[in-house]
Design an enzyme around this catalytic site. Structure first.
Site, PDB file in Angstrom:
ATOM      1  N   ASP A  39      87.638  66.419  40.473  1.00 42.71           N
ATOM      2  CA  ASP A  39      88.458  67.246  41.362  1.00 42.71           C
ATOM      3  C   ASP A  39      88.016  67.026  42.806  1.00 42.71           C
ATOM      4  OD1 ASP A  39      90.476  69.682  41.253  1.00 42.71           O
ATOM      5  OD2 ASP A  39      88.969  70.157  42.768  1.00 42.71           O
ATOM      6  N   GLU A  41      87.964  67.197  46.909  1.00 41.60           N
ATOM      7  CA  GLU A  41      88.374  68.004  48.047  1.00 41.60           C
ATOM      8  C   GLU A  41      88.539  67.051  49.220  1.00 41.60           C
ATOM      9  OE1 GLU A  41      89.253  71.107  47.736  1.00 41.60           O
ATOM     10  OE2 GLU A  41      88.547  71.173  45.668  1.00 41.60           O
ATOM     11  N   ASP A 148      94.830  63.822  42.642  1.00 37.94           N
ATOM     12  CA  ASP A 148      93.545  63.163  42.873  1.00 37.94           C
ATOM     13  C   ASP A 148      93.629  61.646  42.731  1.00 37.94           C
ATOM     14  OD1 ASP A 148      91.407  65.635  42.788  1.00 37.94           O
ATOM     15  OD2 ASP A 148      93.078  65.958  41.410  1.00 37.94           O
ATOM     16  N   HIS A 205      88.454  75.990  45.072  1.00 37.17           N
ATOM     17  CA  HIS A 205      88.533  74.896  46.030  1.00 37.17           C
ATOM     18  C   HIS A 205      87.168  74.352  46.428  1.00 37.17           C
ATOM     19  CE1 HIS A 205      92.808  75.139  46.157  1.00 37.17           C
ATOM     20  NE2 HIS A 205      92.811  76.369  46.647  1.00 37.17           N
ATOM     21  N   ASP A 210      85.445  73.871  40.758  1.00 41.52           N
ATOM     22  CA  ASP A 210      86.731  73.636  40.101  1.00 41.52           C
ATOM     23  C   ASP A 210      86.554  72.753  38.874  1.00 41.52           C
ATOM     24  OD1 ASP A 210      88.017  75.198  41.951  1.00 41.52           O
ATOM     25  OD2 ASP A 210      89.036  73.549  42.986  1.00 41.52           O
TER      26      ASP A 210
END
Length: 235
Positions: A39, A41, A148, A205, A210
């Site tokens: 995941d 960011e 992603d 987030h 996550d």
């Protein structure tokens, strides 16, 4: 990076075809040895998004397809180079402050480190190895959405003129696995956690948090007898 809202319904008989008979340990046999929950960011702002967007957190959890427990973790913050200063909005959303990315490896170096981690975890073999026992385990990336690996990584790789390795070009969107089991498509991670009665861990987030929550969803769906399959790919 995950979103939220939408409603959910319990597993019904009409969705039984999405699931298989579980074994004595409570999990159905899977086609892979491991699931790699990932995941990203990325840089962001409240108005116009920075162009290009850049990955600033690269977390990945190695989850056994037999026990659905986390066995190993890769976690690096990544230094953005096109827009090196994080926006206040980005910090408020992700919890990532400027000091967490300053001095860190950029994306090309982080991808190299990730490749080395995959080798260390026996998920990839060394191309230059003469070891006849250089066996690897099969794996599939798991993401919450397609962003992603369908959008974020390919776009930044194109900007940096990087070649994406084949194993980062296919994945399972856990929302689609959830949809098959529950009969409705969730908008985000928080909806799935709520519907499956899983307590949220950490900060939404935060990439690594996550990942932990997505891994919990993966395990819960596995307990329900879901057989996981690849749902997405890029050329």
């Amino acid at each position: 990076m995950s979103s939220s809202s939408s409603s959910s319904s319990p597993l019904s008989k009409s969705n039984a075809s999405a699931c298989a008979t579980s074994t004595s340990n409570g999990f159905v046999p899977q086609n892979y040895d491991y699931f790699l929950v990932l995941d990203f960011e990325a840089t962001c702002d409240s108005g116009t998004q920075p162009s290009p967007q850049e990955i600033i957190e690269f977390p990945c959890l190695k989850v056994s397809a037999k026990t659905f427990e986390v066995e190993s973790k890769f976690h690096h913050y990544v230094r953005p180079t096109a827009h090196p200063i994080l926006s206040e909005f980005c910090t408020d959303l992700t919890g990532i402050i400027q000091e967490m990315v300053d001095g860190q490896a950029d994306l090309p170096e982080t991808l190299r480190l990730f490749h080395e981690w995959l080798i260390e975890e026996n998920l990839l073999g060394r191309a230059d190895s003469a070891d006849s026992n250089n066996a690897t385990h099969s794996f599939l990336f798991v993401t919450c959405g397609d962003w992603d690996l369908k959008s974020m990584l390919p776009r930044q790789a194109a900007y940096l003129n990087l070649t994406i390795p084949p194993h980062l070009k296919k994945w399972m969107n856990i929302k689609k696995a959830y949809n098959k089991a529950m009969g409705n498509f969730p908008r985000g991670m928080m909806v799935m956690l709520s519907a499956l009665d899983i307590a949220h861990q950490g900060r939404h987030h935060s990439g690594i948090d996550d990942c932990a929550n997505i891994a919990s969803i993966l395990k819960k769906l596995a307990e329900m007898g879901v057989h996981f399959k690849q749902t997405g790919s890029v050329e």
